[in-house]
Design a protein around this motif. Structure first.
Motif, short mmCIF file in Angstrom:
data_model
loop_
_atom_site.label_atom_id
_atom_site.label_comp_id
_atom_site.label_asym_id
_atom_site.label_seq_id
_atom_site.Cartn_x
_atom_site.Cartn_y
_atom_site.Cartn_z
N GLU A 55 55.98 49.90 36.18
CA GLU A 55 56.83 51.06 35.86
C GLU A 55 56.06 52.36 36.11
O GLU A 55 56.60 53.33 36.64
CB GLU A 55 57.28 50.97 34.41
N LEU A 56 54.79 52.34 35.78
CA LEU A 56 53.96 53.52 36.01
C LEU A 56 53.86 53.81 37.51
O LEU A 56 53.99 54.95 37.95
CB LEU A 56 52.57 53.24 35.43
N THR A 95 51.63 44.12 43.33
CA THR A 95 52.10 43.23 42.26
C THR A 95 53.53 42.75 42.51
O THR A 95 54.05 41.93 41.75
CB THR A 95 52.07 43.95 40.90
N ARG A 154 57.09 55.16 38.82
CA ARG A 154 57.30 56.53 38.40
C ARG A 154 56.48 57.49 39.28
O ARG A 154 56.95 58.53 39.70
CB ARG A 154 56.88 56.66 36.94
N GLU A 155 55.26 57.09 39.53
CA GLU A 155 54.39 57.92 40.38
C GLU A 155 54.98 58.02 41.78
O GLU A 155 55.00 59.09 42.38
CB GLU A 155 52.99 57.29 40.43
N ARG A 209 57.95 60.30 42.06
CA ARG A 209 57.59 61.72 42.07
C ARG A 209 56.99 62.12 43.41
O ARG A 209 57.27 63.19 43.92
CB ARG A 209 56.61 61.99 40.94
N PRO A 254 54.59 47.39 32.23
CA PRO A 254 54.28 48.82 32.15
C PRO A 254 53.55 49.36 33.38
O PRO A 254 53.77 50.49 33.79
CB PRO A 254 53.40 48.92 30.91
N TYR A 255 52.68 48.53 33.97
CA TYR A 255 51.93 49.02 35.13
C TYR A 255 52.86 49.27 36.31
O TYR A 255 52.80 50.31 36.97
CB TYR A 255 50.84 48.02 35.51
N ALA A 266 57.89 45.56 23.09
CA ALA A 266 56.78 45.77 24.02
C ALA A 266 57.33 46.25 25.35
O ALA A 266 58.38 45.79 25.79
CB ALA A 266 56.01 44.46 24.20
N PRO A 267 56.65 47.17 26.00
CA PRO A 267 57.13 47.65 27.30
C PRO A 267 57.13 46.52 28.32
O PRO A 267 56.24 45.67 28.31
CB PRO A 267 56.14 48.75 27.68
#
Lengths: 456, 179
Positions: A30-31, A387, A34-35, A38, A27-28, A23-24
């Motif tokens: 990490e998202l 978070t 990542r954003e 960038r 994940p949130y 399971a990641p």
């Protein structure tokens, strides 16, 4: 009609493979990271000019064909736009595009062959210099290729940079437009034993370069002498001294700002500290409750991270400020600083990666004025992410803090070495610091201003 | 995006990412690529979350986006894709069946992305032919023909493996490496 046994086996294969996928983790978060990465790259224009290979790793990983073997030329869509003295050498431009594809310089994010362009081809000190840009799935890429030796046409990758193509850039352009349209690249390369900046902007752009920009004692940036950069049709190569990190400002033909940032550092000056020396300085002065081995690990990144500071000088020393254990998971958050000749200390923060491998920076946006090393009052969410824990760092004498959120009662926190970390939901409003006797030392607001005021 | 929508999106990501990652993995055959595929798809969903949420079934929307992203992605990424090693699968199975599954998995990874997507949707997601056609934006006839071609290929692998004996070493040596 499908045979039942194949269907059955196929479902079994899917089940067995699905079972090995972990399971990641978060994940949130990490998202969000990542954003942010960038966005960060888009805004700063990725000063991480990857000065890679000139002579040492010649040919490594390149799938060059032997002479005489006909190659399949990639589709270079805007060959006619090339600037520089070698712009008319079509064979060279096609070869550069082919080598750009062969090197897979973007890792898994393969560049679309149809998007390749060669905006610049020049001869410098006898070396052939070719810039190639292309569009990947996630990002636009620029790579600088060099002749393997003076007079040689066979090319090897010498540097590169990337932009996320789906974000608004510093130039304020709309979503979906990276630096390909129009081409905007600022990178650095080493040619022989000399460093060069490579600046490619829309024709008609004007640019200045300052090699004496410094961080002043009060944490403002002194502009230094800005000299015009002779952009010929929007393109130029200019010398960069070892250890230098020249500031480049570019405006379009109507005077609107396109870019203001360091070109990037080339090599290291003779007075530079090694990473080991810098790390030792950080470890020696670090406060907090982080395990010593983890502090030593994070300290190794002090020198690298200081290169993000928008000045043309290099730090004279490095300092550790505070490091503590992350609540709820392994790893630490650490605050370090790079001190400049004026005495001002530019701060940068690192946090252990989720997977325990390496570290990730968080934007501290703080600078300590000269002579005031113990005046820091910092209270913010790591990464600005609701978070993530709140990090609070005050003077060494700070024994406790009171953290106020938009709702609920303030949360008291006992500090170690003047700092602490708190996992608590809610919108952070203020962090107040107190000494051992309960005397208030000051407060920190969660929204730091700009790191330093850039000269206009 | 307002905070309520952001909370809603976060809840979706946290709750559905494990299952979506599995689908992404089955579509790509590579864990790293699967993570990238899922992240890229979720970021796109984030930008249009109001629309995604208003569809009434955000998960179906994202699964559809995963499959289509994978297909269009492949067109761009095929230059750089590599034959990544197979991950270890749980022990406890007899070696013959493990080899058989490995051969089928290898064969699946060789299928064109659209064919593979049809098989994943039909036999992992249990989506009907009509829904698969809608997700992939093609006709039901195309789904039938793609599925049939894919299964024919897998059937050939199955027959070959069984005729060789299920315990025979697999081509490529990866099973030997793991033994």
């Amino acid at each position: 009609m499908i045979e039942p046994d194949v269907e059955h086996e196929l479902r079994d294969v899917f089940r067995s493979r699905a079972a090995v996928i972990p399971a990641p983790i978060e994940p949130y978060q990490e998202l969000r990271r990542r954003e942010r990465r960038r966005q960060h790259r888009a805004v700063l224009g990725s000063a991480l000019a990857v000065v890679l290979v000139i002579a040492g790793a010649i040919g490594a990983g390149l799938a060059l064909r032997p002479d005489g073997v006909r190659s399949t030329a990639p589709a270079l869509t805007v060959v006619g736009d090339t600037r520089g003295s070698l712009a008319g050498d079509r064979a060279l431009l096609l070869e550069a595009g082919r080598v750009a594809l062969a090197t897979k310089l973007t890792g898994r994010d393969a560049v679309d062959p149809q998007s390749l362009r060669v905006p610049y081809a020049e001869q410098v000190d006898g070396y052939t210099v070719v810039l190639v840009v292309g569009r990947g799935l996630h990002e636009d890429y620029a790579a600088v290729f060099l002749g393997r030796a003076p007079g040689e046409r066979a090319l090897t990758v010498a540097g590169g940079t990337s932009f996320y193509s789906g974000q608004t850039t510093a130039a304020g352009r709309a979503d979906g437009r990276g630096f390909l349209d129009p081409v905007q690249v600022l990178s650095v390369v080493t040619i022989g034993d000399r460093g060069f900046g490579v600046a490619i902007f829309p024709a008609g752009s004007r640019a200045t370069v300052s090699r004496t920009t410094t961080l002043q004692a009060n944490c403002t940036v002194a502009a230094g002498q800005a000299v015009p950069l002779p952009l010929t049709d929007g393109a130029a190569m200019f010398p960069v001294a070892p250890g230098g990190n020249p500031q480049v400002r570019v405006t379009d033909g109507r005077g609107r700002p396109l870019l203001a940032r360091p070109a990037g550092a080339v090599g290291g000056g003779p007075a530079d500290l090694t990473e080991e020396q810098a790390a030792a300085q950080v470890v020696a002065s670090m406060r907090g409750d982080a395990p010593a081995d983890q502090v030593a690990g994070v300290a190794g990144f002090a020198r690298v991270d200081s290169e993000q500071v928008p000045v043309a000088e290099r730090p004279i020393r490095y300092v550790g400020i505070w490091a503590g254990r992350l609540p709820g998971r392994p790893g630490i958050a650490a605050l370090m600083g790079a001190q400049y000749a004026s005495g001002a200390i530019a701060l940068n923060g690192l946090i252990s990666a989720e997977n325990g491998q390496g570290y990730t920076g968080w934007s501290v946006n703080e600078c300590l004025p000269a002579g005031q090393p113990n005046t820091l009052l910092l209270g913010q969410r790591l990464f600005g992410d609701p978070t993530q824990p709140v990090i609070m760092i005050g003077p060494p004498g700070a024994a406790s803090a009171r953290v106020s959120f938009s709702t609920g009662a303030p949360v008291p926190v006992r500090l170690t070495g003047g700092g602490g970390l708190l996992a608590h939901p809610g919108t952070l409003v203020r962090v107040s610091f107190f000494d051992r006797d309960g005397q208030q030392l000051g407060s920190a607001l969660p929204s730091p201003g700009p790191f330093v005021e850039l000269p206009h | 995006m307002d905070s309520a929508a952001e909370d809603d999106f976060r809840e979706f990501v946290v709750g559905r990412s494990p299952a979506l990652l599995v689908t992404a993995y089955l579509l790509t055959g590579d864990h790293g690529l699967a993570e990238d595929l899922l992240q890229v798809t979720l970021m796109k969903a984030h930008r249009h979350w109001a629309r995604v949420r208003s569809s009434g079934n955000p998960e179906a929307y994202v699964r559809r986006a995963l499959a289509n992203q994978r297909i269009s992605w492949w067109r761009r990424r095929r230059v750089a894709e590599s034959d990544a090693p197979l991950p270890d699968i749980p022990a406890g199975d007899d070696s013959g069946r493990v080899e058989l599954r490995d051969e089928l998995w290898r064969a699946l990874r060789q299928l064109p992305p659209r064919t593979r997507a049809v098989l994943v949707l039909r036999y992992w997601e249990d989506v009907s032919e009509a829904e698969t056609a809608e997700i992939l934006g093609c006709s039901v006839g195309s789904v039938k023909s793609q599925g049939s071609r894919g299964l024919r290929r897998l059937r050939a692998v199955l027959a070959e493996t069984e005729s060789d004996g299920a315990t025979a070493p697999a081509s490529g040596g990866r099973l030997d490496d793991r033994a």
